[in-house]
Design a protein around this motif. Structure first.
Motif, short mmCIF file in Angstrom:
data_model
loop_
_atom_site.label_atom_id
_atom_site.label_comp_id
_atom_site.label_asym_id
_atom_site.label_seq_id
_atom_site.Cartn_x
_atom_site.Cartn_y
_atom_site.Cartn_z
N ILE A 211 42.32 -27.97 19.70
CA ILE A 211 41.07 -27.21 19.72
C ILE A 211 40.66 -26.99 21.17
O ILE A 211 40.63 -27.94 21.95
N ALA A 212 40.36 -25.75 21.53
CA ALA A 212 40.03 -25.46 22.93
C ALA A 212 38.82 -24.55 23.03
O ALA A 212 38.57 -23.71 22.16
N VAL A 213 38.08 -24.71 24.12
CA VAL A 213 36.89 -23.90 24.34
C VAL A 213 37.24 -22.47 24.74
O VAL A 213 36.45 -21.55 24.57
N SER A 214 38.47 -22.25 25.25
CA SER A 214 38.87 -20.94 25.75
C SER A 214 40.06 -20.40 24.96
O SER A 214 40.38 -20.88 23.88
N ALA A 215 40.75 -19.42 25.54
CA ALA A 215 41.79 -18.68 24.84
C ALA A 215 43.16 -19.34 24.99
O ALA A 215 43.44 -19.99 26.00
N PRO A 216 44.04 -19.13 24.02
CA PRO A 216 45.45 -19.46 24.22
C PRO A 216 46.17 -18.27 24.85
O PRO A 216 45.72 -17.13 24.75
N THR A 217 47.28 -18.54 25.52
CA THR A 217 48.15 -17.45 25.96
C THR A 217 49.08 -17.06 24.82
O THR A 217 49.29 -17.84 23.88
N LEU A 218 49.64 -15.88 24.90
CA LEU A 218 50.57 -15.44 23.85
C LEU A 218 51.79 -16.34 23.77
O LEU A 218 52.26 -16.68 22.68
N HIS A 219 52.32 -16.73 24.93
CA HIS A 219 53.50 -17.59 24.92
C HIS A 219 53.17 -18.95 24.34
O HIS A 219 53.97 -19.55 23.61
N ALA A 220 51.98 -19.46 24.65
CA ALA A 220 51.57 -20.75 24.09
C ALA A 220 51.51 -20.67 22.56
O ALA A 220 51.92 -21.62 21.86
N LEU A 221 51.03 -19.54 22.03
CA LEU A 221 50.98 -19.39 20.57
C LEU A 221 52.36 -19.31 19.96
O LEU A 221 52.59 -19.83 18.87
N ARG A 222 53.30 -18.65 20.65
CA ARG A 222 54.67 -18.62 20.13
C ARG A 222 55.23 -20.04 20.03
O ARG A 222 55.90 -20.39 19.06
N LEU A 223 54.98 -20.84 21.06
CA LEU A 223 55.44 -22.24 21.03
C LEU A 223 54.75 -23.01 19.93
O LEU A 223 55.38 -23.83 19.22
N ALA A 224 53.44 -22.80 19.76
CA ALA A 224 52.69 -23.52 18.74
C ALA A 224 53.20 -23.19 17.34
O ALA A 224 53.31 -24.06 16.48
N GLU A 225 53.50 -21.91 17.10
CA GLU A 225 54.04 -21.52 15.80
C GLU A 225 55.34 -22.26 15.51
O GLU A 225 55.55 -22.79 14.42
N GLY A 226 56.23 -22.31 16.51
CA GLY A 226 57.51 -22.96 16.31
C GLY A 226 57.41 -24.47 16.20
O GLY A 226 58.22 -25.09 15.49
N ALA A 227 56.44 -25.06 16.86
CA ALA A 227 56.32 -26.52 16.87
C ALA A 227 55.41 -27.04 15.76
O ALA A 227 55.24 -28.26 15.61
N GLY A 228 54.81 -26.15 14.98
CA GLY A 228 53.95 -26.59 13.89
C GLY A 228 52.58 -27.06 14.34
O GLY A 228 51.96 -27.90 13.68
N VAL A 229 52.08 -26.51 15.45
CA VAL A 229 50.79 -26.92 15.99
C VAL A 229 49.71 -25.92 15.60
O VAL A 229 49.86 -24.72 15.81
N THR A 230 48.64 -26.42 15.02
CA THR A 230 47.48 -25.58 14.69
C THR A 230 46.64 -25.40 15.95
O THR A 230 46.22 -26.39 16.56
N VAL A 231 46.38 -24.15 16.33
CA VAL A 231 45.59 -23.87 17.53
C VAL A 231 44.30 -23.16 17.13
O VAL A 231 44.32 -22.10 16.50
N ALA A 232 43.18 -23.77 17.53
CA ALA A 232 41.87 -23.16 17.37
C ALA A 232 41.30 -22.92 18.76
O ALA A 232 41.11 -23.86 19.53
N GLY A 233 41.07 -21.65 19.10
CA GLY A 233 40.55 -21.30 20.41
C GLY A 233 39.13 -20.77 20.33
O GLY A 233 38.59 -20.56 19.25
N PHE A 234 38.50 -20.56 21.50
CA PHE A 234 37.13 -20.07 21.58
C PHE A 234 36.17 -20.92 20.73
O PHE A 234 35.26 -20.39 20.08
N ALA A 235 36.42 -22.23 20.71
CA ALA A 235 35.61 -23.13 19.89
C ALA A 235 34.31 -23.44 20.63
O ALA A 235 34.23 -24.39 21.42
N ARG A 236 33.32 -22.65 20.37
CA ARG A 236 32.02 -22.84 21.00
C ARG A 236 30.99 -22.00 20.24
O ARG A 236 31.35 -21.08 19.52
N GLY A 237 29.74 -22.37 20.41
CA GLY A 237 28.67 -21.61 19.77
C GLY A 237 28.68 -21.68 18.26
O GLY A 237 28.23 -20.76 17.58
N GLY A 238 29.24 -22.75 17.71
CA GLY A 238 29.24 -22.93 16.27
C GLY A 238 30.37 -22.25 15.53
O GLY A 238 30.35 -22.17 14.29
N GLY A 239 31.38 -21.74 16.24
CA GLY A 239 32.51 -21.09 15.57
C GLY A 239 33.78 -21.24 16.38
O GLY A 239 33.80 -21.89 17.43
N PHE A 240 34.86 -20.65 15.89
CA PHE A 240 36.14 -20.70 16.58
C PHE A 240 37.07 -19.65 16.00
O PHE A 240 36.80 -19.10 14.92
#
Length: 274
Positions: free
Chosen positions: A228-257
């Motif tokens: 979970i991160a307060v800011s954005a993921p990069t596109l390459h980071a998301l490609r790695l996350a998809e392959g590694a089975g990692v759930t990524v939640a970005g822009f987590a602030r202000g009551g949403g994500f």
């Protein structure tokens, strides 16, 4: 300002349209920290001079130098006039594996890949994290970075450091570490968890930064399936996350994500709130 402390106060001049006034600012410290294995320097990182043993153990785990903390036979933190050495001695098989895979990461705090030996090392194979495991609720994810703010005393003093925290479902934020470097903060968190016997698979990592390639790599190597991160993921980071089975939640602030990868870990909760 005393050397070895994580912050210090210096004089400054506030300049505004209406004039200027003398003031004092509390700023974060950074110092070279050398990761030394069996007498040989493996990496030098600019980092905050606190929680160095956590940093050394977490770095060793997330960089794949060891698979378990027990493979570090001894760890000694040695302060020098120009920086800090984390002197570690590895068990036999790990020492041999390290000699076959040298990495030198000397560089600025904003880069976790500086000085690697080849392009192949930049995008190294990652373990694939299967299964759902314990997952925080939608509300816990949405408020995660707010909860992390409560664990950032160095940031409150300096407004110049990152933090990484561990969020457990139904328990909230239970541990966090701060550093001038976002990847250093995560390494310190991983090391602190290893020393306390906490399983990264039982919760989520929460970051005050963007999600870059090395953050996904460290998350997967640590065995944490939710990031979970307060800011954005990069596109390459998301490609790695998809392959590694990692759930990524970005822009987590202000009551949403924004949920970017592997939503199945939170699918049941989404159905519940729909």
């Amino acid at each position: 300002m005393k050397r070895g402390e994580s912050s210090g106060t210096v004089p400054a001049t506030h300049v505004r349209a209406g004039g200027q006034v003398t003031a004092r600012r509390t700023l974060p410290e950074e110092t070279p920290v050398a990761m030394v294995y069996d007498g040989t320097t493996h990496a030098v990182m600019m980092a905050s001079p606190a929680d160095i043993e956590d940093f050394a153990i977490g770095f060793s785990l997330t960089e794949g130098i060891v698979a378990h903390p027990e493979q570090i036979a001894a760890c000694e933190i040695v302060a020098h006039a120009r920086g800090i050495e984390a002197q570690m001695w590895l068990t036999g098989p790990r020492a041999e594996a390290l000699s076959a895979r040298r990495r030198s990461l000397a560089g600025p705090v904003g880069c976790g890949l500086c000085g690697i030996d080849s392009l192949e090392q930049a995008i190294r194979p990652l373990p694939v994290l299967h299964g759902r495991g314990p997952a925080p609720s939608i509300g816990e994810v949405a408020s995660a970075t707010d909860r992390l703010c409560e664990w950032q005393p160095l940031h409150d003093r300096t407004h110049g450091v990152h933090a990484a925290g561990f969020l457990m479902p139904d328990r909230g934020m239970i541990l966090a570490r701060e550093d001038v470097g976002r990847h250093n903060a995560l390494d310190k968190l991983v090391g602190a968890m290893a020393r306390q016997g906490l399983d990264p698979g039982q919760g989520a990592f929460v970051l005050t930064s963007r999600v870059s390639v090395e953050m996904v790599q460290k998350c997967a190597m640590a065995g944490c399936a939710i990031l979970i991160a307060v800011s954005a993921p990069t596109l390459h980071a998301l490609r790695l996350a998809e392959g590694a089975g990692v759930t990524v939640a970005g822009f987590a602030r202000g009551g949403g994500f924004d949920l970017f990868s592997h939503p199945e870990r939170l699918e049941a909760e989404f159905r519940h709130v729909a």
